[in-house]
Design a protein around this motif. Structure first.
Motif, mmCIF file in Angstrom:
data_model
loop_
_atom_site.group_PDB
_atom_site.id
_atom_site.type_symbol
_atom_site.label_atom_id
_atom_site.label_comp_id
_atom_site.label_asym_id
_atom_site.label_seq_id
_atom_site.Cartn_x
_atom_site.Cartn_y
_atom_site.Cartn_z
ATOM 1 N N THR A 119 -8.927 11.389 -19.770
ATOM 2 C CA THR A 119 -7.284 11.689 -19.256
ATOM 3 C C THR A 119 -6.965 10.861 -20.169
ATOM 4 O OG1 THR A 119 -6.023 11.027 -17.595
ATOM 5 C CG2 THR A 119 -7.696 9.145 -17.898
ATOM 6 N N GLN A 120 -5.698 11.289 -20.873
ATOM 7 C CA GLN A 120 -4.768 10.384 -22.035
ATOM 8 C C GLN A 120 -3.767 9.265 -21.615
ATOM 9 O OE1 GLN A 120 -5.114 11.942 -24.977
ATOM 10 N NE2 GLN A 120 -4.114 9.972 -24.969
ATOM 11 N N VAL A 121 -4.265 8.818 -22.573
ATOM 12 C CA VAL A 121 -3.704 7.440 -22.624
ATOM 13 C C VAL A 121 -3.397 7.323 -23.749
ATOM 14 C CG1 VAL A 121 -3.866 4.610 -22.451
ATOM 15 C CG2 VAL A 121 -5.405 6.243 -20.646
ATOM 16 N N THR A 122 -2.008 7.051 -23.666
ATOM 17 C CA THR A 122 -1.213 6.825 -24.811
ATOM 18 C C THR A 122 -0.090 5.585 -25.099
ATOM 19 O OG1 THR A 122 -0.790 9.410 -25.669
ATOM 20 C CG2 THR A 122 0.669 8.165 -26.944
ATOM 21 N N VAL A 123 -0.514 5.165 -25.661
ATOM 22 C CA VAL A 123 0.195 3.383 -26.223
ATOM 23 C C VAL A 123 1.544 3.598 -27.432
ATOM 24 C CG1 VAL A 123 0.277 0.854 -26.064
ATOM 25 C CG2 VAL A 123 -1.926 2.324 -25.331
ATOM 26 N N SER A 124 2.901 3.149 -27.114
ATOM 27 C CA SER A 124 3.848 3.990 -28.294
ATOM 28 C C SER A 124 3.694 2.276 -28.515
ATOM 29 C CB SER A 124 4.943 4.308 -27.983
ATOM 30 O OG SER A 124 5.507 3.618 -26.367
ATOM 31 N N SER A 125 4.203 1.948 -30.042
ATOM 32 C CA SER A 125 4.448 0.676 -30.220
ATOM 33 C C SER A 125 6.224 0.553 -30.805
ATOM 34 C CB SER A 125 4.264 0.495 -31.649
ATOM 35 O OG SER A 125 4.783 1.631 -32.102
#
Length: 125
Positions: A119-125
């Motif tokens: 499962t994709q986890v994307t953390v934006s800054s």
């Protein structure tokens, strides 16, 4: 047939939280230790956290200690990964996996014999 299915991934801002879950079918869940691994683009799959069959021992990658918590519910055949204080470097596809080992070896990918699709986890800054 053993099947592992992850859920809970998504897009979150830095400092936010996500809770990943993995449901296992086709085997006696309570007899196996479980682990979470992750793979970022262009990098190898790496260990994140693991928990023994009875929940008695847990292991974590140094960079997630104090931020991530692995837990399991043997009655629901589920292992969870609570991720807090997320950072952009946590961005990756997260995989759950199972192993018959119950010792320090559950930190190492070759010891796992069944894997979910991720499962994709994307953390934006």
């Amino acid at each position: 047939q053993v099947q592992l299915g992850e859920s809970g991934g998504g897009l979150v801002q830095a400092g936010g939280s996500l809770r990943l879950s993995c449901v296992v079918s086709g085997r006696t869940f309570s007899r196996y230790s479980m682990g979470w691994f992750r793979q970022a683009p262009g990098k190898e799959r790496e260990f994140v956290a693991a928990i023994t069959w009875d929940g008695g021992s847990t292991y974590y990658k140094d960079s997630v200690k104090g931020r991530f918590t692995i837990s399991r519910d043997n009655a629901k055949n589920t292992v969870n990964l609570q991720m807090n204080s997320l950072k952009p470097e946590d961005t990756a596809v997260y995989f759950c996996a199972s192993t018959p080992r119950a010792d320090y070896g559950i930190r190492f990918r070759p010891n796992y014999n069944y894997w979910g699709q991720g499962t994709q986890v994307t953390v934006s800054s």
